[in-house]
Write an enzyme that holds these catalytic residues in place. Sequence first.
Site, PDB file in Angstrom:
ATOM      1  N   LYS A   1       0.746  -1.286   0.698  1.00  0.00           N
ATOM      2  CA  LYS A   1       0.085   0.137   0.269  1.00  0.00           C
ATOM      3  C   LYS A   1       0.822   1.092  -0.220  1.00  0.00           C
ATOM      4  O   LYS A   1       0.637   1.939  -0.828  1.00  0.00           O
ATOM      5  CB  LYS A   1      -0.789  -0.154   1.121  1.00  0.00           C
ATOM      6  CG  LYS A   1      -1.554  -1.015   1.285  1.00  0.00           C
ATOM      7  CD  LYS A   1      -3.192  -1.413   2.447  1.00  0.00           C
ATOM      8  CE  LYS A   1      -1.991  -1.221   3.804  1.00  0.00           C
ATOM      9  NZ  LYS A   1      -1.620  -2.778   3.871  1.00  0.00           N
TER      10      LYS A   1
ATOM     11  N   ARG B   1      11.594  -6.083   6.325  1.00  0.00           N
ATOM     12  CA  ARG B   1      11.274  -4.653   6.999  1.00  0.00           C
ATOM     13  C   ARG B   1      11.976  -4.321   7.955  1.00  0.00           C
ATOM     14  O   ARG B   1      12.302  -3.078   9.214  1.00  0.00           O
ATOM     15  CB  ARG B   1       9.805  -4.349   6.409  1.00  0.00           C
ATOM     16  CG  ARG B   1       9.795  -2.211   6.716  1.00  0.00           C
ATOM     17  CD  ARG B   1       8.769  -1.315   6.092  1.00  0.00           C
ATOM     18  NE  ARG B   1       7.911  -2.465   7.170  1.00  0.00           N
ATOM     19  CZ  ARG B   1       6.351  -2.313   7.224  1.00  0.00           C
ATOM     20  NH1 ARG B   1       5.500  -1.821   6.314  1.00  0.00           N
ATOM     21  NH2 ARG B   1       5.557  -2.496   8.197  1.00  0.00           N
TER      22      ARG B   1
ATOM     23  N   ARG C   1      10.072  -1.419  13.169  1.00  0.00           N
ATOM     24  CA  ARG C   1       8.306  -0.953  13.076  1.00  0.00           C
ATOM     25  C   ARG C   1       7.802  -1.898  14.185  1.00  0.00           C
ATOM     26  O   ARG C   1       8.347  -2.998  13.927  1.00  0.00           O
ATOM     27  CB  ARG C   1       7.474  -1.400  12.110  1.00  0.00           C
ATOM     28  CG  ARG C   1       7.025  -0.150  11.785  1.00  0.00           C
ATOM     29  CD  ARG C   1       5.944   0.258  10.669  1.00  0.00           C
ATOM     30  NE  ARG C   1       5.160  -1.051  10.325  1.00  0.00           N
ATOM     31  CZ  ARG C   1       3.848  -0.410  10.264  1.00  0.00           C
ATOM     32  NH1 ARG C   1       4.095  -0.162   8.731  1.00  0.00           N
ATOM     33  NH2 ARG C   1       2.847  -1.209  10.442  1.00  0.00           N
TER      34      ARG C   1
ATOM     35  N   ARG D   1      -1.654  -9.765  12.720  1.00  0.00           N
ATOM     36  CA  ARG D   1      -2.358  -8.743  12.021  1.00  0.00           C
ATOM     37  C   ARG D   1      -2.358  -8.841   9.983  1.00  0.00           C
ATOM     38  O   ARG D   1      -4.001  -8.689   9.804  1.00  0.00           O
ATOM     39  CB  ARG D   1      -0.910  -7.865  11.507  1.00  0.00           C
ATOM     40  CG  ARG D   1      -0.971  -6.906  12.219  1.00  0.00           C
ATOM     41  CD  ARG D   1       0.469  -6.235  12.295  1.00  0.00           C
ATOM     42  NE  ARG D   1       0.952  -5.529  11.044  1.00  0.00           N
ATOM     43  CZ  ARG D   1       1.934  -4.610  10.722  1.00  0.00           C
ATOM     44  NH1 ARG D   1       3.448  -5.686  10.891  1.00  0.00           N
ATOM     45  NH2 ARG D   1       2.673  -4.671   9.421  1.00  0.00           N
TER      46      ARG D   1
HETATM   47  P1  AP5 Z   1       5.053  -1.606   2.584  1.00  0.00           P
HETATM   48  O1  AP5 Z   1       4.406  -0.732   1.025  1.00  0.00           O
HETATM   49  O2  AP5 Z   1       5.274  -0.930   3.117  1.00  0.00           O
HETATM   50  O3  AP5 Z   1       3.098  -1.957   2.255  1.00  0.00           O
HETATM   51  P2  AP5 Z   1       2.179  -1.447   3.312  1.00  0.00           P
HETATM   52  O4  AP5 Z   1       0.902  -2.989   2.259  1.00  0.00           O
HETATM   53  O5  AP5 Z   1       1.715  -0.478   3.320  1.00  0.00           O
HETATM   54  O6  AP5 Z   1       2.034  -2.282   4.550  1.00  0.00           O
HETATM   55  P3  AP5 Z   1       2.175  -2.248   5.706  1.00  0.00           P
HETATM   56  O7  AP5 Z   1       2.057  -2.350   6.770  1.00  0.00           O
HETATM   57  O8  AP5 Z   1       2.460  -0.527   6.201  1.00  0.00           O
HETATM   58  O9  AP5 Z   1       0.519  -2.498   6.281  1.00  0.00           O
HETATM   59  P4  AP5 Z   1      -0.283  -2.399   7.650  1.00  0.00           P
HETATM   60  O10 AP5 Z   1      -1.940  -2.178   7.276  1.00  0.00           O
HETATM   61  O11 AP5 Z   1       0.191  -3.658   8.575  1.00  0.00           O
HETATM   62  O12 AP5 Z   1       0.109  -1.555   8.607  1.00  0.00           O
HETATM   63  P5  AP5 Z   1      -0.712   0.060   8.694  1.00  0.00           P
HETATM   64  O13 AP5 Z   1       0.690   1.215   8.717  1.00  0.00           O
HETATM   65  O14 AP5 Z   1      -1.242   0.689   7.368  1.00  0.00           O
HETATM   66  O15 AP5 Z   1       5.589  -2.730   2.133  1.00  0.00           O
HETATM   67  C1  AP5 Z   1       6.176  -3.467   2.858  1.00  0.00           C
HETATM   68  C2  AP5 Z   1       7.472  -4.026   3.192  1.00  0.00           C
HETATM   69  O16 AP5 Z   1       7.746  -4.735   1.486  1.00  0.00           O
HETATM   70  C3  AP5 Z   1       7.974  -2.191   2.546  1.00  0.00           C
HETATM   71  O17 AP5 Z   1       9.147  -2.605   3.540  1.00  0.00           O
HETATM   72  C4  AP5 Z   1       8.701  -2.866   1.065  1.00  0.00           C
HETATM   73  O18 AP5 Z   1       9.568  -2.304   0.780  1.00  0.00           O
HETATM   74  C5  AP5 Z   1       9.147  -3.680   0.691  1.00  0.00           C
HETATM   75  N1  AP5 Z   1       8.192  -4.498  -0.712  1.00  0.00           N
HETATM   76  C6  AP5 Z   1       9.331  -5.506  -1.247  1.00  0.00           C
HETATM   77  N2  AP5 Z   1       8.870  -5.832  -2.824  1.00  0.00           N
HETATM   78  C7  AP5 Z   1       7.332  -4.764  -2.430  1.00  0.00           C
HETATM   79  C8  AP5 Z   1       7.223  -4.873  -3.800  1.00  0.00           C
HETATM   80  N3  AP5 Z   1       7.232  -5.559  -5.048  1.00  0.00           N
HETATM   81  N4  AP5 Z   1       5.805  -4.133  -4.024  1.00  0.00           N
HETATM   82  C9  AP5 Z   1       5.873  -3.501  -2.144  1.00  0.00           C
HETATM   83  N5  AP5 Z   1       6.952  -3.853  -1.354  1.00  0.00           N
HETATM   84  C10 AP5 Z   1       7.604  -4.508  -1.620  1.00  0.00           C
HETATM   85  O19 AP5 Z   1      -0.988  -0.447   9.992  1.00  0.00           O
HETATM   86  C11 AP5 Z   1      -0.732  -0.385  11.490  1.00  0.00           C
HETATM   87  C12 AP5 Z   1      -1.422  -0.217  12.374  1.00  0.00           C
HETATM   88  O20 AP5 Z   1      -2.101   1.064  12.326  1.00  0.00           O
HETATM   89  C13 AP5 Z   1      -2.965  -1.445  11.768  1.00  0.00           C
HETATM   90  O21 AP5 Z   1      -2.325  -2.667  12.641  1.00  0.00           O
HETATM   91  C14 AP5 Z   1      -3.877  -0.988  13.346  1.00  0.00           C
HETATM   92  O22 AP5 Z   1      -3.429  -1.359  14.317  1.00  0.00           O
HETATM   93  C15 AP5 Z   1      -3.471   1.219  12.755  1.00  0.00           C
HETATM   94  N6  AP5 Z   1      -4.773   1.342  11.781  1.00  0.00           N
HETATM   95  C16 AP5 Z   1      -4.027   1.517  10.888  1.00  0.00           C
HETATM   96  N7  AP5 Z   1      -5.248   1.818  10.018  1.00  0.00           N
HETATM   97  C17 AP5 Z   1      -6.323   1.595  10.552  1.00  0.00           C
HETATM   98  C18 AP5 Z   1      -7.553   2.158  10.796  1.00  0.00           C
HETATM   99  N8  AP5 Z   1      -7.671   2.700   9.467  1.00  0.00           N
HETATM  100  N9  AP5 Z   1      -8.345   1.924  11.328  1.00  0.00           N
HETATM  101  C19 AP5 Z   1      -8.022   1.088  12.400  1.00  0.00           C
HETATM  102  N10 AP5 Z   1      -6.808   0.674  12.636  1.00  0.00           N
HETATM  103  C20 AP5 Z   1      -6.174   1.314  12.060  1.00  0.00           C
HETATM  104 MG    MG Z   2       2.369   1.237   5.522  1.00  0.00          MG
END
Ligand code: AP5
Ligand code: MG
Length: 189
Positions: free
Chosen positions: A14, A128, A134, A145
Amino acid sequence: MDNIVIFGAPGSGKGTYSAALVKEFGYNHISTGDVLRAEIKAGTKLGKIVKGYIDQGQLIPDEHMIDILAGVYDSMLDGPGVIFDGFPRTIVQAKALKDMLQERGEKITITINLNVSEDVLMERLLRRAKIEGRADDNEETIKKRFKVYYNQTYPLIEWFKNEGVLSEFTFKGDTNLIIKEIIEKVASL
Ligand code: AP5
Ligand code: MG
């Protein structure tokens, strides 16, 4: 104005693909995860409330998230569009987003769903963890998760399909290719 939702399991890309879309189209980007981590880092009242949820891999209660989101969105109304990364994550949030946009004469332009196999996700997040440290990137919390994702967020695929805004992308091992596919789709809107 474009309103683009990008969603998928933890580690599905994402944040990575949002950055590519920002670069290509000049969109504003709301990552609710980044917003929450910034609150924790700043030691705010909200940050203290949300830390426990994030560290446990659980979602923050919907009512907190909806208020935060509307505040950030209203600061981005004069750009070419907004990417919602990590919101909505529940049906309640999806309905709230629809209402919030409607109140402002806007609607969701497209939702980008990212499909990636679970072993690739785990591998990415553990890699990561070594770079970024993180708090929720450890094997135990990552598994929680994933579970939260399948129970609470996965049903959004059907919901967005019914709304007529779903577009699905499957990662097949080539990062440049999936970025190209997503950019082409958004360019065609
Ligand atoms: P990355 O692009 O960072 O993936 P991502 O989908 O953004 O992963 P996140 O870990 O950020 O998702 P998440 O949903 O768990 O966390 P969020 O911060 O939203 O890619 C991942 C890694 O892979 C990177 O290092 C990248 O470089 C690498 N990679 C290697 N090859 C790749 C490729 N081909 N494509 C892509 N990437 C590649 O949420 C965290 C927490 O916040 C949640 O658990 C919850 O507690 C809270 N939260 C956030 N939003 C809400 C909400 N709306 N409601 C309630 N709680 C919420
Ligand atoms: Mg993210």
